[in-house]
Design an enzyme around this catalytic site. Structure first.
Site, PDB file in Angstrom:
ATOM      1  N   SER A 118       0.839  -1.202   0.000  1.00  0.00           N
ATOM      2  CA  SER A 118       0.000   0.000   0.000  1.00  0.00           C
ATOM      3  C   SER A 118       0.872   1.249   0.000  1.00  0.00           C
ATOM      4  O   SER A 118       1.692   1.453   0.903  1.00  0.00           O
ATOM      5  CB  SER A 118      -0.900   0.017   1.234  1.00  0.00           C
ATOM      6  OG  SER A 118      -1.447   1.309   1.384  1.00  0.00           O
ATOM      7  N   HIS A 130      -1.131  -1.316  -4.205  1.00  0.00           N
ATOM      8  CA  HIS A 130      -2.416  -1.032  -3.572  1.00  0.00           C
ATOM      9  C   HIS A 130      -2.556   0.477  -3.373  1.00  0.00           C
ATOM     10  O   HIS A 130      -1.709   1.125  -2.747  1.00  0.00           O
ATOM     11  CB  HIS A 130      -2.462  -1.757  -2.231  1.00  0.00           C
ATOM     12  CG  HIS A 130      -3.776  -1.677  -1.521  1.00  0.00           C
ATOM     13  ND1 HIS A 130      -4.842  -2.515  -1.790  1.00  0.00           N
ATOM     14  CD2 HIS A 130      -4.200  -0.874  -0.516  1.00  0.00           C
ATOM     15  CE1 HIS A 130      -5.855  -2.226  -1.009  1.00  0.00           C
ATOM     16  NE2 HIS A 130      -5.496  -1.218  -0.218  1.00  0.00           N
ATOM     17  N   ASP A 146      -4.921   3.401  -1.917  1.00  0.00           N
ATOM     18  CA  ASP A 146      -6.041   3.691  -1.015  1.00  0.00           C
ATOM     19  C   ASP A 146      -6.640   5.055  -1.329  1.00  0.00           C
ATOM     20  O   ASP A 146      -6.033   6.091  -1.049  1.00  0.00           O
ATOM     21  CB  ASP A 146      -5.547   3.662   0.442  1.00  0.00           C
ATOM     22  CG  ASP A 146      -5.224   2.254   0.898  1.00  0.00           C
ATOM     23  OD1 ASP A 146      -6.102   1.383   0.802  1.00  0.00           O
ATOM     24  OD2 ASP A 146      -4.079   2.035   1.344  1.00  0.00           O
ATOM     25  N   MET A 163      -9.316   7.720  -0.443  1.00  0.00           N
ATOM     26  CA  MET A 163     -10.155   8.108   0.705  1.00  0.00           C
ATOM     27  C   MET A 163     -10.699   9.512   0.485  1.00  0.00           C
ATOM     28  O   MET A 163      -9.959  10.394   0.040  1.00  0.00           O
ATOM     29  CB  MET A 163      -9.339   8.091   1.993  1.00  0.00           C
ATOM     30  CG  MET A 163      -8.651   6.770   2.276  1.00  0.00           C
ATOM     31  SD  MET A 163      -7.826   6.811   3.873  1.00  0.00           S
ATOM     32  CE  MET A 163      -6.965   5.235   3.858  1.00  0.00           C
ATOM     33  N   HIS A 212      -8.380   0.630  -4.018  1.00  0.00           N
ATOM     34  CA  HIS A 212      -9.292   0.359  -2.905  1.00  0.00           C
ATOM     35  C   HIS A 212     -10.042   1.657  -2.611  1.00  0.00           C
ATOM     36  O   HIS A 212      -9.477   2.596  -2.042  1.00  0.00           O
ATOM     37  CB  HIS A 212      -8.449  -0.101  -1.704  1.00  0.00           C
ATOM     38  CG  HIS A 212      -9.231  -0.338  -0.463  1.00  0.00           C
ATOM     39  ND1 HIS A 212      -8.633  -0.443   0.785  1.00  0.00           N
ATOM     40  CD2 HIS A 212     -10.568  -0.498  -0.244  1.00  0.00           C
ATOM     41  CE1 HIS A 212      -9.558  -0.663   1.695  1.00  0.00           C
ATOM     42  NE2 HIS A 212     -10.747  -0.683   1.108  1.00  0.00           N
ATOM     43  N   MET A 225     -12.296   3.841  -0.683  1.00  0.00           N
ATOM     44  CA  MET A 225     -12.964   4.100   0.597  1.00  0.00           C
ATOM     45  C   MET A 225     -13.640   5.461   0.465  1.00  0.00           C
ATOM     46  O   MET A 225     -13.185   6.470   1.018  1.00  0.00           O
ATOM     47  CB  MET A 225     -11.938   4.067   1.736  1.00  0.00           C
ATOM     48  CG  MET A 225     -11.485   2.651   2.064  1.00  0.00           C
ATOM     49  SD  MET A 225      -9.937   2.597   2.988  1.00  0.00           S
ATOM     50  CE  MET A 225      -8.776   2.802   1.653  1.00  0.00           C
ATOM     51  N   MET A 257     -11.275  -6.116   5.602  1.00  0.00           N
ATOM     52  CA  MET A 257     -10.463  -5.160   6.361  1.00  0.00           C
ATOM     53  C   MET A 257     -10.073  -5.790   7.695  1.00  0.00           C
ATOM     54  O   MET A 257     -10.938  -6.289   8.434  1.00  0.00           O
ATOM     55  CB  MET A 257     -11.236  -3.864   6.637  1.00  0.00           C
ATOM     56  CG  MET A 257     -11.479  -2.961   5.434  1.00  0.00           C
ATOM     57  SD  MET A 257     -10.005  -2.418   4.557  1.00  0.00           S
ATOM     58  CE  MET A 257      -9.041  -1.627   5.858  1.00  0.00           C
ATOM     59  N   ASP A 294      -6.460  -6.679   4.488  1.00  0.00           N
ATOM     60  CA  ASP A 294      -5.909  -5.321   4.390  1.00  0.00           C
ATOM     61  C   ASP A 294      -5.951  -4.644   5.750  1.00  0.00           C
ATOM     62  O   ASP A 294      -7.032  -4.373   6.288  1.00  0.00           O
ATOM     63  CB  ASP A 294      -6.739  -4.529   3.368  1.00  0.00           C
ATOM     64  CG  ASP A 294      -6.195  -3.120   3.143  1.00  0.00           C
ATOM     65  OD1 ASP A 294      -5.100  -2.816   3.654  1.00  0.00           O
ATOM     66  OD2 ASP A 294      -6.875  -2.341   2.442  1.00  0.00           O
TER      67      ASP A 294
HETATM   68  O1  LIG Z   1      -7.038   0.528   3.386  1.00  0.00           O
HETATM   69  C1  LIG Z   1      -6.187   0.699   4.237  1.00  0.00           C
HETATM   70  C2  LIG Z   1      -6.444   1.542   5.430  1.00  0.00           C
HETATM   71  O2  LIG Z   1      -7.736   2.027   5.384  1.00  0.00           O
HETATM   72  C3  LIG Z   1      -4.902  -0.037   4.080  1.00  0.00           C
HETATM   73  O3  LIG Z   1      -4.641  -0.345   2.735  1.00  0.00           O
HETATM   74  C4  LIG Z   1      -3.700   0.476   4.794  1.00  0.00           C
HETATM   75  O4  LIG Z   1      -3.011   1.413   4.037  1.00  0.00           O
HETATM   76  C5  LIG Z   1      -2.762  -0.643   5.059  1.00  0.00           C
HETATM   77  O5  LIG Z   1      -1.682  -0.123   5.760  1.00  0.00           O
HETATM   78  P1  LIG Z   1      -0.954  -0.948   6.925  1.00  0.00           P
HETATM   79  O6  LIG Z   1      -1.990  -1.270   7.962  1.00  0.00           O
HETATM   80  O7  LIG Z   1      -0.416  -2.185   6.268  1.00  0.00           O
HETATM   81  O8  LIG Z   1       0.096  -0.016   7.373  1.00  0.00           O
HETATM   82 FE   LIG Z   2      -6.502  -0.488   1.530  1.00  0.00          FE
END
Ligand SMILES: O=C(CO)[C@@H](O)[C@H](O)COP(=O)(O)O
Ligand SMILES: [Fe+2]
Length: 227
Positions: free
Chosen positions: A8, A32, A34, A36, A65, A67, A136, A174
């Site tokens: 990520s 990955h 994210d 948001m 992903h 969110m 998650m 994740d």
């Molecule tokens: O979607 C998410 C958080 O919302 C993840 O993708 C985090 O970015 C993963 O990060 P780590 O917990 O591995 O640091």
């Molecule tokens: Fe994620």
């Protein structure tokens, strides 16, 4: 299926994303991303313009992903832009079947994301509509959080559901995935592992990916679900 690692970039340096993605290009399977929106989760990261820019610089496919509050509107655009995989959340989508079909029709893999407190059973009938189920293992919104063991029984049940229906659906975990937790995830049935802090928080991201893969594959080979 062999274990896949999807680092990520939430834990990468946003001022040099292309360089940080290149660091893991020979070791990882996916990048990955994210997305948001500060509505579905209390954090704001990046959106379609950054994904479009990253697509030009990444040798690996992007695992987006989402969110965000309105995935039905936005997810097709990520697929059309060229994302390899687009995941929408069940808690946010108002027309998940239509949106998942639109993602697939645009040529991307369709993913369905589920938060820690959301049960997986109500979505069993959607397994035929998806290529990946994302569970998650932290509350969504931030990287570097502590892994939630309480989700592991759900990972096991999800794997049983996928196996029971004999579908080629990947099971992604994740959040908080690290050298300490990845074996438990693989043993429970996960086969795609997102890791942010464990990869970009380490001194050698490529080596961190290889170490995670080694642990996941070792645990998978001994796991009951993989036989
Ligand atoms: O979607 C998410 C958080 O919302 C993840 O993708 C985090 O970015 C993963 O990060 P780590 O917990 O591995 O640091
Ligand atoms: Fe994620």
């Amino acid at each position: 299926m062999a274990a896949q690692i999807s680092p990520s970039i939430l834990s990468a340096d946003f001022a040099k994303l292309a360089d940080d993605v290149a660091l893991i290009a020979d070791a990882a399977d996916w990048v990955h991303v994210d997305v948001m929106d500060n509505h579905f989760v209390p954090n704001l990261t990046l959106g379609l313009p950054v994904v479009e820019a990253l697509l030009k610089h990444s040798a690996l496919p992007l695992d987006c992903h989402l969110m965000i509050e309105d995935p039905d509107r936005w997810a097709p655009q990520y697929a059309e832009a060229g994302a390899g995989s687009v995941t929408i959340h069940v808690e946010a989508a108002k027309a998940p079947v239509r949106t998942l079909r639109t993602i697939r029709a645009a040529g991307a893999r369709a993913g369905l994301g589920i938060n820690p407190a959301t049960p997986v059973e109500p979505y069993e009938d959607l397994l035929g509509e998806i290529d990946m189920l994302l569970l998650m293992t932290v509350e969504p919104g931030f990287g570097g959080q502590r892994f939630l063991d309480v989700v592991l029984p759900k990972v096991r049940r999800a794997r049983e559901m996928i196996k029971g229906r004999d579908l080629p659906v990947w099971l992604q975990v994740d959040g908080g995935v690290s050298a300490e937790t990845i074996e438990r995830c693989a043993d429970a049935g996960a086969d795609v592992f997102v890791a942010g802090n464990a990869v970009y928080g380490s001194g050698d991201p490529a080596e961190a990916v290889r170490a995670l893969r080694g642990k996941a594959e070792h645990a998978t080979s001994g796991a009951a679900w993989s036989r």
